[in-house]
Structures are given as structure tokens and as C-alpha cells.
Write a protein that holds these residues in place. Structure first.
Motif, PDB file in Angstrom:
ATOM      1  N   GLN A 266       0.944  -1.260  -0.008  1.00 33.78           N
ATOM      2  CA  GLN A 266       0.022  -0.063   0.072  1.00 33.78           C
ATOM      3  C   GLN A 266       0.899   1.202   0.043  1.00 33.78           C
ATOM      4  O   GLN A 266       0.495   2.338  -0.573  1.00 33.78           O
ATOM      5  N   SER A 267       1.896   1.344   0.704  1.00 35.01           N
ATOM      6  CA  SER A 267       2.742   2.273   0.908  1.00 35.01           C
ATOM      7  C   SER A 267       3.401   2.898  -0.551  1.00 35.01           C
ATOM      8  O   SER A 267       3.514   4.118  -1.001  1.00 35.01           O
ATOM      9  N   GLU A 268       3.658   1.951  -1.286  1.00 30.39           N
ATOM     10  CA  GLU A 268       4.228   2.171  -2.878  1.00 30.39           C
ATOM     11  C   GLU A 268       3.110   2.649  -3.590  1.00 30.39           C
ATOM     12  O   GLU A 268       3.035   3.505  -4.424  1.00 30.39           O
TER      13      GLU A 268
ATOM     14  N   SER B 151       1.250  10.863 -15.638  1.00 31.82           N
ATOM     15  CA  SER B 151       1.564   9.441 -15.786  1.00 31.82           C
ATOM     16  C   SER B 151       2.927   9.122 -14.999  1.00 31.82           C
ATOM     17  O   SER B 151       3.752   9.737 -14.945  1.00 31.82           O
ATOM     18  N   ALA B 152       2.577   7.849 -14.252  1.00 35.44           N
ATOM     19  CA  ALA B 152       3.775   7.533 -13.196  1.00 35.44           C
ATOM     20  C   ALA B 152       3.817   5.880 -13.333  1.00 35.44           C
ATOM     21  O   ALA B 152       2.981   5.244 -13.529  1.00 35.44           O
ATOM     22  N   THR B 153       5.284   5.399 -12.980  1.00 34.00           N
ATOM     23  CA  THR B 153       5.153   3.821 -12.994  1.00 34.00           C
ATOM     24  C   THR B 153       6.043   3.612 -11.629  1.00 34.00           C
ATOM     25  O   THR B 153       6.995   4.280 -11.456  1.00 34.00           O
ATOM     26  N   ILE B 154       5.795   2.569 -11.097  1.00 37.59           N
ATOM     27  CA  ILE B 154       6.894   1.884  -9.985  1.00 37.59           C
ATOM     28  C   ILE B 154       8.033   1.351 -10.810  1.00 37.59           C
ATOM     29  O   ILE B 154       7.797   0.636 -11.926  1.00 37.59           O
ATOM     30  N   GLY B 155       9.117   1.366 -10.320  1.00 42.17           N
ATOM     31  CA  GLY B 155      10.419   0.917 -10.706  1.00 42.17           C
ATOM     32  C   GLY B 155      11.456   0.883  -9.764  1.00 42.17           C
ATOM     33  O   GLY B 155      11.251   1.362  -8.721  1.00 42.17           O
ATOM     34  N   THR B 156      12.624   0.128 -10.099  1.00 43.44           N
ATOM     35  CA  THR B 156      13.890   0.009  -9.145  1.00 43.44           C
ATOM     36  C   THR B 156      15.129   0.107 -10.091  1.00 43.44           C
ATOM     37  O   THR B 156      15.260  -0.137 -11.235  1.00 43.44           O
TER      38      THR B 156
ATOM     39  N   TRP C 117      16.614   1.714 -15.450  1.00 45.02           N
ATOM     40  CA  TRP C 117      15.487   1.017 -14.049  1.00 45.02           C
ATOM     41  C   TRP C 117      14.718  -0.042 -14.852  1.00 45.02           C
ATOM     42  O   TRP C 117      14.596   0.094 -15.857  1.00 45.02           O
ATOM     43  N   ALA C 118      14.663  -0.975 -13.845  1.00 39.92           N
ATOM     44  CA  ALA C 118      13.659  -2.002 -14.047  1.00 39.92           C
ATOM     45  C   ALA C 118      12.398  -1.646 -13.680  1.00 39.92           C
ATOM     46  O   ALA C 118      11.970  -1.119 -12.785  1.00 39.92           O
ATOM     47  N   VAL C 119      11.385  -1.619 -14.788  1.00 35.96           N
ATOM     48  CA  VAL C 119      10.071  -1.095 -14.384  1.00 35.96           C
ATOM     49  C   VAL C 119       8.989  -2.096 -13.892  1.00 35.96           C
ATOM     50  O   VAL C 119       9.049  -3.285 -14.702  1.00 35.96           O
ATOM     51  N   GLN C 120       8.462  -2.021 -13.233  1.00 35.16           N
ATOM     52  CA  GLN C 120       7.443  -2.873 -12.668  1.00 35.16           C
ATOM     53  C   GLN C 120       6.006  -2.346 -12.987  1.00 35.16           C
ATOM     54  O   GLN C 120       5.666  -1.290 -13.798  1.00 35.16           O
ATOM     55  N   THR C 121       5.004  -2.742 -12.328  1.00 32.03           N
ATOM     56  CA  THR C 121       3.764  -2.474 -12.237  1.00 32.03           C
ATOM     57  C   THR C 121       3.417  -2.336 -10.594  1.00 32.03           C
ATOM     58  O   THR C 121       3.970  -3.037  -9.880  1.00 32.03           O
ATOM     59  N   PRO C 122       2.419  -1.414 -10.109  1.00 35.04           N
ATOM     60  CA  PRO C 122       1.475  -0.589 -10.769  1.00 35.04           C
ATOM     61  C   PRO C 122       2.192   0.524 -11.734  1.00 35.04           C
ATOM     62  O   PRO C 122       2.867   1.144 -11.332  1.00 35.04           O
ATOM     63  N   GLN C 123       1.295   0.747 -12.764  1.00 36.43           N
ATOM     64  CA  GLN C 123       1.754   2.227 -13.465  1.00 36.43           C
ATOM     65  C   GLN C 123       0.396   3.059 -13.272  1.00 36.43           C
ATOM     66  O   GLN C 123      -0.911   2.356 -13.432  1.00 36.43           O
TER      67      GLN C 123
ATOM     68  N   THR D 218       6.652   9.659 -14.948  1.00 35.00           N
ATOM     69  CA  THR D 218       7.605   9.760 -13.920  1.00 35.00           C
ATOM     70  C   THR D 218       7.834   8.329 -13.292  1.00 35.00           C
ATOM     71  O   THR D 218       6.927   7.389 -13.240  1.00 35.00           O
ATOM     72  N   ILE D 219       8.943   8.254 -12.856  1.00 37.04           N
ATOM     73  CA  ILE D 219       9.507   6.852 -12.351  1.00 37.04           C
ATOM     74  C   ILE D 219       9.404   6.922 -10.797  1.00 37.04           C
ATOM     75  O   ILE D 219       9.904   7.939 -10.115  1.00 37.04           O
ATOM     76  N   VAL D 220       8.752   6.122 -10.052  1.00 36.63           N
ATOM     77  CA  VAL D 220       8.469   6.164  -8.573  1.00 36.63           C
ATOM     78  C   VAL D 220       9.360   5.067  -8.081  1.00 36.63           C
ATOM     79  O   VAL D 220       9.174   3.768  -8.513  1.00 36.63           O
ATOM     80  N   GLU D 221      10.167   5.172  -6.995  1.00 33.31           N
ATOM     81  CA  GLU D 221      11.100   4.223  -6.729  1.00 33.31           C
ATOM     82  C   GLU D 221      10.229   3.273  -5.908  1.00 33.31           C
ATOM     83  O   GLU D 221       9.744   3.665  -4.702  1.00 33.31           O
ATOM     84  N   GLY D 222      10.172   1.869  -6.219  1.00 35.35           N
ATOM     85  CA  GLY D 222       9.391   1.016  -5.514  1.00 35.35           C
ATOM     86  C   GLY D 222      10.486   0.081  -4.971  1.00 35.35           C
ATOM     87  O   GLY D 222      11.591   0.303  -4.218  1.00 35.35           O
ATOM     88  N   ASN D 223      10.121  -1.215  -4.894  1.00 35.94           N
ATOM     89  CA  ASN D 223      10.700  -2.140  -3.856  1.00 35.94           C
ATOM     90  C   ASN D 223      11.029  -3.718  -4.694  1.00 35.94           C
ATOM     91  O   ASN D 223      10.428  -3.927  -5.731  1.00 35.94           O
ATOM     92  N   TYR D 224      12.355  -3.859  -4.467  1.00 33.73           N
ATOM     93  CA  TYR D 224      12.853  -5.200  -5.100  1.00 33.73           C
ATOM     94  C   TYR D 224      11.856  -6.583  -4.876  1.00 33.73           C
ATOM     95  O   TYR D 224      11.998  -7.300  -5.762  1.00 33.73           O
ATOM     96  N   GLU D 225      11.095  -6.701  -3.716  1.00 29.51           N
ATOM     97  CA  GLU D 225      10.444  -7.612  -3.606  1.00 29.51           C
ATOM     98  C   GLU D 225       9.110  -7.619  -4.629  1.00 29.51           C
ATOM     99  O   GLU D 225       8.369  -8.908  -4.572  1.00 29.51           O
TER     100      GLU D 225
END
Ligand code: CTP
Ligand code: MG
Length: 231
Positions: free
Chosen positions: A112-114, A127-132, A156-162, A198-205
Motif C-alpha cells: 500500500q505504501s508504494e 503518468s507514473a510507474t513504479i520501478g527499481t 531502471w527495471a520497470v514494474q507495475t502498478p503504472q 515519472t518513475i517512482v522508486e519501488g521495492n525489489y520484492e
């Protein structure tokens, strides 16, 4: 601000080699997709979920939602050949211009925090996406030979959510369809029309369960999280 989420779950899970759609695989005795849905079910900012499924799995999916008491799924829509088609079908089921998140059914470890950091960003900057950040040294390889080392700090490795405004991402999908552009994520469809994401830094998990060893990683993540809660 509140958001709606489209969850594509209409793949085949071929790389998982489980002989069935990986969404149904059990992780800690609970179907993978249920882990993912529970994150959004439990998030007060999430207004509703659009679930995208295979036609042949429609009944099985309905049963799953009932069995596990998932109540936020407002619509179940049928997916398409590629992930991009499935997401587009999901987006077309929405109206108004809400903030919409797109999140893989196969990424159960998003927190949830991410999600909230991502939603704040889409409200502020679009527009934004989670990535590491990439961890390994990255090389450009041509015909099996390293041509050069790409500066890691820019990768950056891009994940979801976007996350997007519905109107923006719908327009991007429409344009991609018209120009027969296929991207591997939704952000790339905005890049295709020259928009910035925009890239929002997420979590490797926040892994996407893709190949068989990911199940082992997934079980380990669940075990550690349980330990954190009880210890
Ligand atoms: N997905 C979808 N519709 C498709 C393809 C994929 O809704 N036509 C979904 C998957 O169910 C998954 C997410 O998109 O939740 C990410 O795709 P991926 O990890 O590639 O899953 P699969 O396509 O199922 O796996 P594979 O590529 O190994 O067959
Ligand atoms: Mg796939």
C-alpha cells in the motif's frame, strides 16, 4: 485521491510451465491472484477493480472471488491475445476520467505504501510507474558479444502498478492500436506518443511471478513477512 485499478490476469503463464494459467497457482495455500487482489481490496483509496480474464476461465474466476470474499471487483472483462489488448479491454470498461492504475495479476507483493506514493505522483505530475534501479552491470550485447557497458545509473527495471489519468492512457492505447505499436508495458505507449512518465522508486520484492523459481522466491517473501508480523 481515489483510484480504480485494472488487473490483467488473462495470460497463459507459459514460462511458468505449470500447465495452467499461473494466476491459479497456490502460494502459501492461496491462489496467486487472490494475494494480488487482497492488496487492493484492503486499500481504502481503491474504489473498484476491473479484472481481465480468459473466456474459458470466467466461471473459475467468479468462484475464486466468492470463495475468498473479494468484493471490489466491479466488472470482469475478457482479455485479448497480448497483455496490451487485455489492458485495453479493461480500460474501455471504465468511464469518467478517474486515476487508473494498471497492475499485473502476477505481482502479489506490491504494498500500500508504494501504491500511495504512486497515486500522489500521478496527481501531481501525470503518468507514473513504479520501478527499481538496475543492480547489475548492464551491457549492450550484439551477436553474443558485449559491445559496451551502459551507464547503470540511467537504467531502471520497470514494474507495475503504472498510474494514469484514464483519458491519457485510453488515448495512448487508441493511438498504439492505430499505428500497430506493441509495447511490453503501458508506460511505453505514452513514450510512443512523446509523453513523459515519472518513475517512482519501488521495492525489489515486487516481483512478477514468471518462471518456476519465482515461486520459491515468492514463498520466501511471504514467510519473511509473516515473521515480521509475528516477531
Ligand atoms: N496478461 C493478460 N493477457 C494476455 C497476456 C498476459 O491479461 N494476453 C496478464 C497476465 O495474466 C499477467 C500479466 O498480464 O498477470 C503479465 O504478463 P506475464 O507475466 O507475461 O504473464 P503470462 O502472459 O500469463 O505469462 P507468459 O508470458 O509466460 O505466458
Ligand atoms: Mg506474457
Amino acid at each position: 485521491e481515489n483510484y480504480k485499478v485494472v488487473i490483467p490476469a488473462a495470460g497463459q503463464g507459459k514460462r511458468m510451465k505449470a500447465g495452467q494459467n499461473k494466476q491459479f497457482l497456490l502460494l502459501d495455500q492461496t491462489p496467486l491472484l487472490i494475494h494480488t487482489l487482497r492488496v487492493f481490496e484492503g486499500d481504502v483509496l481503491c474504489e473498484s477493480i476491473i479484472l481481465v480474464v480468459n473466456e474459458g476461465e470466467l466461471e473459475e474466476m467468479r468462484t475464486l472471488l466468492l470463495t475468498y470474499g473479494i468484493k471490489k471487483v466491479e466488472q470482469i472483462v475478457l482479455g485479448g491475445q497480448e497483455r496490451q489488448h487485455s489492458v485495453y479491454e479493461g480500460l474501455k470498461a471504465l468511464d469518467g476520467n478517474p486515476i487508473v492504475l494498471i497492475h499485473d495479476g502476477a505481482r502479489p507483493f506490491i504494498q500500500q505504501s508504494e501504491i500511495h506514493k504512486l497515486v500522489e505522483t500521478v496527481v501531481k505530475s501525470g503518468s507514473a510507474t513504479i520501478g527499481t534501479p538496475a543492480k547489475d552491470t548492464m551491457k549492450l550485447v550484439v551477436n553474443g558479444k558485449a559491445v559496451k557497458t551502459v551507464e547503470r545509473s540511467s537504467l531502471w527495471a520497470v514494474q507495475t502498478p503504472q498510474a494514469f489519468r484514464l483519458a491519457d492512457i485510453l488515448y495512448a492505447h487508441k493511438k498504439a492500436e492505430l499505428d500497430s505499436f506493441m509495447g511490453t508495458d503501458d508506460a511505453s505507449l505514452l513514450e510512443f506518443i512523446g509523453e513523459k512518465v515519472t518513475i517512482v522508486e519501488g521495492n525489489y520484492e515486487n516481483i512478477k511471478l514468471t518462471t518456476p523459481e519465482d515461486i520459491i522466491f515468492g514463498e520466501a517473501i511471504i514467510k519473511r513477512r509473516k515473521g515480521e508480523r509475528n516477531g
